[in-house]
Design a protein around this motif. Sequence first.
Motif, mmCIF file in Angstrom:
data_model
loop_
_atom_site.group_PDB
_atom_site.id
_atom_site.type_symbol
_atom_site.label_atom_id
_atom_site.label_comp_id
_atom_site.label_asym_id
_atom_site.label_seq_id
_atom_site.Cartn_x
_atom_site.Cartn_y
_atom_site.Cartn_z
ATOM 1 N N LEU A 65 0.757 -0.895 -0.121
ATOM 2 C CA LEU A 65 -0.025 0.010 -0.114
ATOM 3 C C LEU A 65 0.291 1.196 -0.405
ATOM 4 O O LEU A 65 0.771 2.251 -1.029
ATOM 5 C CB LEU A 65 -1.026 0.183 1.536
ATOM 6 C CG LEU A 65 -2.542 1.092 0.839
ATOM 7 C CD1 LEU A 65 -3.001 0.213 0.497
ATOM 8 C CD2 LEU A 65 -2.655 0.709 2.501
ATOM 9 N N THR A 69 0.991 3.994 -3.531
ATOM 10 C CA THR A 69 0.046 4.957 -3.639
ATOM 11 C C THR A 69 0.476 6.553 -3.866
ATOM 12 O O THR A 69 1.783 6.574 -3.144
ATOM 13 C CB THR A 69 -0.696 5.496 -1.657
ATOM 14 O OG1 THR A 69 0.291 4.997 -0.595
ATOM 15 C CG2 THR A 69 -1.781 4.117 -1.957
ATOM 16 N N SER A 104 -7.885 -0.158 -3.997
ATOM 17 C CA SER A 104 -8.526 0.221 -3.222
ATOM 18 C C SER A 104 -9.240 -1.187 -2.456
ATOM 19 O O SER A 104 -9.343 -0.737 -0.977
ATOM 20 C CB SER A 104 -9.759 0.245 -3.872
ATOM 21 O OG SER A 104 -9.958 1.216 -4.846
ATOM 22 N N ILE A 107 -6.684 -1.325 0.143
ATOM 23 C CA ILE A 107 -7.051 0.186 1.614
ATOM 24 C C ILE A 107 -8.009 -0.634 2.923
ATOM 25 O O ILE A 107 -7.260 -0.142 3.794
ATOM 26 C CB ILE A 107 -7.179 1.571 1.287
ATOM 27 C CG1 ILE A 107 -6.549 1.625 0.473
ATOM 28 C CG2 ILE A 107 -8.582 2.080 2.181
ATOM 29 C CD1 ILE A 107 -6.920 2.857 -0.603
ATOM 30 N N LEU A 111 -5.910 -1.507 6.543
ATOM 31 C CA LEU A 111 -6.770 -0.138 7.610
ATOM 32 C C LEU A 111 -8.145 -0.719 7.837
ATOM 33 O O LEU A 111 -8.233 -0.604 9.342
ATOM 34 C CB LEU A 111 -7.295 1.122 6.680
ATOM 35 C CG LEU A 111 -5.880 1.425 6.332
ATOM 36 C CD1 LEU A 111 -6.534 3.067 5.441
ATOM 37 C CD2 LEU A 111 -4.602 1.530 7.319
#
Length: 211
Positions: A65, A69, A104, A107, A111
């Motif tokens: 990630l 990003t 996506s 994420i 998280l």
Amino acid sequence: MTSNSPEIFTATSAYSLAGVAAMAFVATTGAKVLLPKNARWQDSFTFIWLAFDALIHFSFEGSFLYLSTFGRTVNSSVGPFAELWKEYTRADARWGVSDPTVVSLEILTVLGAAPMCCYIIRQIVKDDPARHYWIIVLSTAELYGGWMTFCPEWLTGSPSLDTSNPLYLWVYLVFMNVIWVAIPLWLMWDSYGHIAGSLRYAQAVIKAKKN
């Protein structure tokens, strides 16, 4: 005569698989230390899986990630984790170019799913039966993530997947993804049994009182 074909099993392959094995060892050790000796084997297995799951999500997928990003990509990055993910991109090229669907999903995984794993582990240690609800929530999310990772690719003819050798196909693509289908399905089945059994028992008690 020398061959120009790329080496299949590299040092990065070995380090990556060793890292996975080390996380499995840490998860197993954690279960032995934190759970009572008379714990149900189902609870011990669930603890080990969730600890392993959290470690994979936070470390490997967390690094992906970061590398994918704010304008970064795995293919343009350097460092140990970049090399690890470049190894995986040999099987699935989307992970090297910050594919928006993959990022996506990651994420949500890093998280959302990873902290939830830790929360459920805490509930297992405290023997809190409410964990079974959260296990079903987490397992549903894991199954959805796996489906959305591969279904769009399959529908477009799998242009990013390389199944040309056993390491890519059976280890990277099949084994390292199927376990996130098979184990969540089993966890859902086990937790469903606990929840349904408790509700049926409560219902029987209520009916008995009315009679």
